[in-house]
Structures are given as structure tokens and as C-alpha cells.
Design a protein around this motif. Structure first.
Motif, PDB file in Angstrom:
ATOM      1  N   ALA A 206     -13.175   5.633   8.485  1.00 17.15           N
ATOM      2  CA  ALA A 206     -12.114   5.084   9.345  1.00 17.15           C
ATOM      3  C   ALA A 206     -11.928   5.940  10.591  1.00 17.15           C
ATOM      4  N   THR A 237      -3.855   4.070   5.053  1.00 18.69           N
ATOM      5  CA  THR A 237      -3.341   3.537   6.321  1.00 18.69           C
ATOM      6  C   THR A 237      -3.915   2.144   6.605  1.00 18.69           C
ATOM      7  N   GLU A 239      -5.214   1.328   9.340  1.00 17.77           N
ATOM      8  CA  GLU A 239      -6.472   1.589  10.044  1.00 17.77           C
ATOM      9  C   GLU A 239      -7.646   1.702   9.058  1.00 17.77           C
ATOM     10  N   GLN A 240      -7.403   2.431   7.967  1.00 21.02           N
ATOM     11  CA  GLN A 240      -8.454   2.580   6.948  1.00 21.02           C
ATOM     12  C   GLN A 240      -8.743   1.241   6.275  1.00 21.02           C
ATOM     13  N   ARG A 242      -8.381  -1.710   7.579  1.00 22.20           N
ATOM     14  CA  ARG A 242      -9.095  -2.560   8.532  1.00 22.20           C
ATOM     15  C   ARG A 242     -10.568  -2.153   8.593  1.00 22.20           C
TER      16      ARG A 242
END
Ligand code: C2E
Ligand code: CA
Ligand code: CA
Ligand code: CA
Length: 276
Positions: A206, A237, A239-240, A242
Motif C-alpha cells: 500500500a 486503513t 488506503e491499504q 483499496r
């Protein structure tokens, strides 16, 4: 220098003694906990990356010590492995997790961690068979998670044990994959239904670390080729999440989606207390 050396040695010995003493006390305590209600299971959701639906839960052992408070499994599991208590406790974990999972929706799976020591004989298969018969949980709703450490002894008995379990219809999962740079070869040792990608790679990928990205991509490509499912572990998170979704990982697990909670805390319709 000689003085310091001797002092250092004595200090080392005392630490060793204290640790052994400590472990002996913990062993007595864990025996008591098993008889009482000091040992419990916490359940953490596993999410379908595409739909966001909960597809299963991993059962994680919890020990609340009367004096020392919560002791993390990484600390007490090595002790119960050394003392052989892992068989008794491991059997309880399987029976308890199966009994809990039948209360969930039909499609939800339950994952249970299994130590190398539990795979040494035919005992585990008997326990699993008994738990499935008693609870009437469908075998394919039970996942048994093992790490590559089960292969280190290169033991025929372990492989036979895994095959016996798989023949019962339960799903074998290779946990912590990538950690310690697992050999891809382990994947051919048993027929795994799923690989769990270790948290370190999830984090690295990520963040865009090229080595982690390359490794995660390779693991996912391999899994696709073998027809094996994948779960990214320790997703903390958005972000991770995604990043792992974009890379094509099938399932996600981590604090971002839910921490491990006791069965009574599960926000499942069937588990929620009925309100009139
Ligand atoms: P594991 O099987 O890799 O389990 C995942 C661990 O990561 C759990 O720690 C979980 O609470 C933690 N975790 C989950 N999501 C996140 C996240 O987003 N961030 C971070 N930092 N951590 C996350 P836990 O419960 O402390 O268990 C540690 C290990 O103890 C497990 O690692 C497993 O190897 C072992 N263990 C736990 N329960 C059992 C059991 O019933 N039997 C056996 N043999 N081992 C168990
Ligand atoms: Ca696990
Ligand atoms: Ca893991
Ligand atoms: Ca682990």
C-alpha cells in the motif's frame, strides 16, 4: 572485564530461571482457566473485497488472567505447546468455534488456528469430526489455518494429518504467507483452499514499496493459477484496503473492518438479543 563477564553470566542464569518459574506458574494458571471461563474466543470479520460483505470470521484465543489481566496469545501459546496442553485447548477451540458458527448465516465460515503440534497424530481429525457431527456445521464452513512452520519437520505424519482433515471436507488455509519468505513450494504440499497474505506485505504494498508490490502480485498470480482464494491480513486503513482490492485480492481482514470481539458482541442479526 572478567568481573563484568561473570556478572553478566549470573544475570543471564537468573533470567532463565525466572522465565522457567514464570512459565510453570502460567501453566498452572492456564489449566485453571481451561476449567473455568478464563479462556474465550474473539472473532474477527473477513470481508469479501468486491462486495464488502462479511464472509467469515477468524476465531482468536483470549486469556484473561485473574491477576495479570489479558495475556496475548503470542505469549501463552508457546507455553501451552511446550506442555502439551495445546491438544486439550486446541480441541476446545474447535468445538467452541463450530458451536458458535452454526448461529451465523448459512454462508459464513469460521476459521480456527491450528499449531504444528496439533497435527502430529490422528487426534485432531477425530475432534473435528466430532465437532461437526455435534453442531451439524457443514464441513466447508470450517477453515483450519496453519503456517508454513507445520512443514519444517518435513514430517509424513503431518502431511497425512492435513490430508485426513481435508478429506473430511474442511478447508485448509495457509496463514502468514510471505512472512519469512515462505517457499512457494509449500503450496504444493497440501491442497490449500486459501492463502493469507501477511500484514507486512499488505502495509508495504500500500505504501508502494516495490519489493512488497512485486511479492503481493506474484502471490496473487500464483493463487489465481492454482485456483486458491486469497485474504489480505492486517488491513488497517482505507488506503491499504483499496490497494489490495486493486491488486485483485479476494478477501480483506483487519482492524479497518473490525477488531476481534467476543461472540456476545457480534453484530449479527441472529446473535443480537431480541428486542420486543
Ligand atoms: P494470526 O493467526 O496471524 O492472527 C492474526 C493476528 O493479527 C491476531 O492477533 C489479530 O488480532 C491481529 N490483527 C488482526 N487485524 C489486525 C490489524 O489490522 N492490525 C494489527 N496490528 N493486527 C491485527 P492475536 O489475536 O494477538 O493472535 C496472535 C497469534 O496467535 C495468531 O496470529 C495465531 O498465530 C495465534 N493464535 C491465536 N489464537 C489461536 C488459537 O486458537 N490457536 C493457535 N494455535 N494459535 C492461535
Ligand atoms: Ca490465523
Ligand atoms: Ca496470520
Ligand atoms: Ca501470525
Amino acid at each position: 572485564a572478567k568481573e563484568a563477564g561473570r556478572g553478566g553470566h549470573a544475570f543471564f542464569e537468573r533470567c532463565m530461571f525466572e522465565e522457567a518459574e514464570d512459565n510453570r506458574l502460567l501453566e498452572q494458571d492456564v489449566r485453571q482457566a481451561l476449567n473455568g471461563d478464563g479462556l474465550t474466543l474473539a472473532y474477527q470479520p473477513i470481508i469479501d473485497a468486491a462486495t464488502g460483505a462479511v464472509v467469515g470470521r477468524e476465531a482468536l484465543l483470549r486469556w484473561r488472567h485473574p491477576k495479570r489481566g489479558d495475556i496475548p496469545p503470542d505469549q501463552f501459546i508457546p507455553i501451552i505447546e511446550d506442555t502439551g496442553l495445546i491438544h486439550q485447548i486446541g480441541d476446545w477451540v474447535i468445538r467452541e468455534a463450530c458451536a458458535e458458527a452454526v448461529k451465523w448465516g448459512e454462508e459464513l465460515r469460521v476459521a480456527v488456528n491450528v499449531s504444528a503440534a496439533q497435527l502430529t497424530g490422528a487426534g485432531l481429525a477425530k475432534t473435528v469430526l466430532g465437532a461437526l457431527a455435534t453442531t451439524r456445521l457443514s464441513p466447508d464452513r470450517l477453515e483450519l489455518e496453519v503456517t508454513e512452520s507445520v512443514f519444517l519437520g518435513d514430517d509424513a505424519a503431518t502431511l497425512a494429518s492435513l490430508e485426513r482433515l481435508r478429506a473430511l471436507g474442511v478447508r485448509l488455509v495457509l496463514d502468514d504467507f510471505g512472512k519469512g519468505y515462505s517457499s512457494f513450494g509449500y503450496l504444493s504440499r497440501a491442497q490449500f483452499a486459501k492463502i493469507k497474505i501477511d500484514q507486512s506485505f499488505v502495509r508495504g504494498a500500500a505504501e508502494g514499496a516495490r519489493d512488497c508490490l512485486a511479492i503481493v502480485k506474484a502471490i496473487l498470480a500464483l493463487a489465481r493459477g492454482l485456483g486458491v482464494e486469497t485474504t489480505a491480513e492486517g488491513v488497517e486503513t482505507e488506503e491499504q484496503a483499496r490497494a489490495m482490492r486493486r491488486l485483485g485480492c479476494g478477501q480483506l481482514q483487519g482492524f479497518h473492518f473490525g477488531r476481534p470481539v467476543e461472540a456476545s458482541q457480534l453484530s449479527d442479526d441472529l446473535n443480537a438479543p431480541s428486542r420486543l
